[in-house]
Design a protein around this motif. Sequence first.
Motif, PDB file in Angstrom:
ATOM      1  N   LEU A  99       0.837  -1.193   0.000  1.00 18.22           N
ATOM      2  CA  LEU A  99       0.000   0.000   0.000  1.00 18.22           C
ATOM      3  C   LEU A  99       0.873   1.245   0.000  1.00 18.22           C
ATOM      4  CD1 LEU A  99      -2.651  -1.148   2.608  1.00 18.22           C
ATOM      5  CD2 LEU A  99      -3.037  -0.813   0.166  1.00 18.22           C
ATOM      6  N   VAL A 137      -5.568  -1.369   7.061  1.00 14.94           N
ATOM      7  CA  VAL A 137      -5.897  -0.047   6.516  1.00 14.94           C
ATOM      8  C   VAL A 137      -6.584   0.808   7.566  1.00 14.94           C
ATOM      9  CG1 VAL A 137      -7.242   1.178   4.777  1.00 14.94           C
ATOM     10  CG2 VAL A 137      -6.012  -0.897   4.151  1.00 14.94           C
ATOM     11  N   ALA A 145      -5.825   1.918  -1.285  1.00  9.73           N
ATOM     12  CA  ALA A 145      -6.403   0.647  -0.850  1.00  9.73           C
ATOM     13  C   ALA A 145      -7.629   0.269  -1.675  1.00  9.73           C
ATOM     14  CB  ALA A 145      -6.765   0.720   0.627  1.00  9.73           C
TER      15      ALA A 145
END
Length: 331
Positions: free
Chosen positions: A78, A148, A167
């Motif tokens: 990410l 996340v 994401a």
Amino acid sequence: MQLIDAAALHRSTGDSRSLRRRYARGELVRVRKGVYAAKDEWISLPPWERYRQTILAVNLELPSSKFCLNTAAVLWNLEMLAVPDHVHLAGASRGHRGRSLPTTSAARMPSGLCGLEGLTSYGVARHASRGPTIAFGGLQITPLPETVVAVIARENFAAGTVLADHAIGMRRTSGPRVSKDELLGHAARLESGARRRWVTQVLNFAVANSGSAGESLSRAQMHLLGFPAPLLQANFRAGGHFIARTDFFWPQFKLIGEFDGDAKYLRDEYLGDQTSRQAVLAEKKREDKLRAAGFRVVRWDWATASDAARLGAVLRNAGLPNSGTRAKRTL
């Protein structure tokens, strides 16, 4: 780059001294206790890759480590604004929680230098249990949705937006997919009401069609500065022919905004068959066509996007009005 596990080398060869001798001669870096790397290779690594190698070294030193927070986000590939300061481990007991200093070192040479001057090293941050972990890439890490949400809960609005956009984004090509609704569901289960509201606010702002981390950062800064929301990835045509797809567009002001990352002109995957010079010329012709069609174009780079005051000045000078006050979302 190949990490050298001293314990594994001793088990296979019985050798327990060669690594210490090579370290003393300045050939090796001791990344973590019992884990070495060739110094020239270590020094040549970019910061993000040096951080990834430190994660692997921690896992060799502390087998069955469970990685969480920003470290898990890196392992999920990410995008984030900055390399984490520490390698984050989950599941620490009460007496073992906290942060430790980096252990990466190299022997000093007759010059008095070790060769690592100016390079950032990474310590370990141990946290209480953060739920289950799963196997991914040969390591144990917290699941993608939980990762996340947990990182956004600890970051500022701009950093959280960069992570959230990537994401859920269409440009993300590695790892499993995750939707905004799935992330909102996990955010709703956070124990802290303040964190629930914060993460929900960031996720509601997130979009799937941001073109890059720099664009996500720019859009977050615009929002915080009180500028009107732009249209993203707008297509422009003239005479029935496609001219361009732009990063930002404010129709009511006939203003186009473009974030210029260095990768656009320097990295092979963006250049395709073009040279850097050809890419610059093509971009100029593209912009000339947009101006000829009656639009104004303003551009900025990563340094400007990272500085809210500078970006605000660039946009105001281009004729884009704003409220003049920073939004409450910075609090």
